[in-house]
Design an enzyme around this catalytic site. Structure first.
Site, PDB file in Angstrom:
ATOM      1  CB  CYS A 150      -0.887  35.296 -31.971  1.00  0.00           C
ATOM      2  SG  CYS A 150       0.893  35.267 -31.630  1.00  0.00           S
ATOM      3  CD  GLU A 168       3.352  30.992 -26.021  1.00  0.00           C
ATOM      4  OE1 GLU A 168       2.721  32.053 -26.206  1.00  0.00           O
ATOM      5  OE2 GLU A 168       4.123  30.832 -25.068  1.00  0.00           O
TER       6      GLU A 168
END
Length: 477
Positions: free
Chosen positions: A284, A249
């Protein structure tokens, strides 16, 4: 990791005082001094052997064991809210409402869904086959074994325990390595996981590079990593030595395309909350840059000024609703982006900073050069460039021209044809139309990247699947 709830909402359940923070730090420091021991490759190997033996004995496979771990995570959240909020405040100066909405509530939702659906997820799936085979077929979900989860610092509770939810629901033994850049939360996790979960099968290893390196030298059945692409490459290289599958991720530059026909006030507010109300841009999936038309950009900047004053006041560096930058290294990295000669004159709002407090105000740039540093690396902070084009349709080619697929891409429009073009033209981990970041809170959707923004996905049933092997079984009559 964020919500469109108003940023000024008052939370009264917990007030995080300086006394609470000092008490928490003292308790954790005492615990660390008492229990800290060298964790090297030998210790890592011994730990994995213990966990593998307990997994081989079948301890983690039962429905009751899995439910016990999920309920344990819920008890951590229910019984230790004040400590969690205080830890997040200490590590990141995270506002109380952000701690609840983005970390605690999202993790509770994940846990409760797994508890509700676990029996269904564990049930083998019957598969129709040809009558000529004279038999039956099914797909049996089985746990992978012993898995390693390496977490990150920006959402240190959620991004540590959310993957653990999937791993234990699937029946695995787990080692969790929290981020050393959020030390108070890391130590709190070590204490609470040991207290509420089965230590013979679920462990937390604290530390920095040496400890992570020792863990990566071991053979795992899966590695789940959240963080930067640079470290992601190191994780993947270590996994390759043992042919260990990985979920990465990562991140990237998440674009926001704004069509001039979008509601300008709604658009500005939703972008602002997704950017600065989401750990002050240290996320993110936070909007990284905006693309809009030349004529519309000045109007959007003016609206941002109004919205940001409503959210953070006239002195944003003093606002309790603005998270700080995680450390001085990241502060210096961001100021380097701001102070580049070709960029510093492009600031149209904000720019204030205070290194002693590690705070940078929401800062907007207009028409920064495409070859500037700020447009060629993930910002991961409170800086937001606006790039202009002649036609909004030109945005899609601009996004694709980088050759890198973002973790998320956003579009604000009321034009259905433009939406279809956006979905068809832009490849990204996920997409959201007319809002930002909220897609990660939808448990029915997979969350993950594509290309350099990551591989694999999780959330909801996708988390269970990420830590399971789908074993095909054919039985002849």
């Amino acid at each position: 990791m964020a919500s469109s709830l108003p940023m000024k909402k008052t939370w009264t359940r917990h007030v995080v005082s300086a006394l609470e923070l000092d008490g928490l730090k003292t308790a954790i420091n005492v615990s660390v001094k008492e229990e800290k021991a060298a964790f090297d490759s030998k210790a890592a190997n011994s730990l994995v052997k213990q966990l593998r033996a307990n997994f081989a004995a079948g301890k983690t496979r039962s429905y009751d064991w899995r439910m016990g771990q999920l309920r344990g995570i819920l008890k951590i959240l229910d019984n230790h809210e004040s400590e969690i909020v205080a830890a997040l405040r200490s590590d990141l100066s995270k506002p109380v409402h952000e701690a609840f909405i983005n970390e605690i509530i999202n993790l509770q939702k994940s846990c409760k869904l797994a508890i509700k659906k676990l029996k269904e997820w564990m049930t083998p799936e019957k598969v129709p086959i040809s009558l000529a085979l004279k038999g039956s077929a099914e797909i049996v979900p089985e746990p992978l074994g012993v898995v390693l989860i390496i977490s990150t610092w920006n959402f240190p509770l959620l991004l540590s325990l959310d993957p653990v939810v999937g791993a234990v629901a699937a029946g695995n033994s787990v080692v969790l390595k929290p981020s050393e850049l959020a030390p108070v939360t890391s130590s709190l996790l070590a204490k609470l996981v040991s207290q509420y979960l089965d230590r013979s099968c679920v462990r937390v290893v604290e530390g920095a590079v040496p400890e992570t390196t020792a863990l990566l030298e071991q053979k795992w059945d899966k590695i789940f990593y959240t963080g930067s692409g640079r470290i992601g490459r190191t994780v993947m290289a270590a996994a390759a030595k043992h042919l260990t599958p990985v979920v990465l991720e990562l991140g990237g530059k998440c674009p926001v395309v704004v069509d001039p026909d979008a509601d300008i006030k709604v658009t500005a507010r939703r972008i602002a909350i997704g950017k600065w109300g989401c750990n002050n841009g240290q996320a993110c999936i936070a909007p990284d840059y905006i693309i809009t038309t030349k004529d519309f950009a000045p109007k959007l900047v003016d609206t941002f000024r109004e919205v940001l004053q409503q959210i953070f006041g006239r002195s944003p560096l003093n606002s309790k609703d603005l998270s700080r930058i995680v450390n001085s290294n990241h502060f210096d990295r961001l100021t380097k982006l701001m102070d580049e000669d070709k960029v510093s004159g492009k600031i149209v709002h904000g720019g204030e900073r205070d290194k002693t407090k590690l705070k940078i105000a929401p800062t907007i740039f207009l028409d920064v050069p495409h070859d500037s540093l700020i447009m060629n690396e993930e910002i991961f902070g409170p800086l937001l460039p606006i790039i202009t084009v002649d036609k909004v349709e030109d945005s899609f080619d601009l996004i694709n021209s980088s050759g890198r697929k973002p973790l998320a891409a956003y579009l604000f429009t009321s034009n259905e044809e433009l939406k279809k073009q956006f979905v068809a033209s832009v490849s990204s981990g996920g997409q959201l139309v007319n809002d930002t970041v909220l897609h990660v809170a939808v448990q029915e959707l997979p969350f993950g990247g594509v290309g350099e923004s990551g591989m694999g996905s999780y959330h909801g049933k996708f988390s269970f699947d990420a830590f399971s092997h789908k074993k095909p079984v054919l039985s002849k009559y």
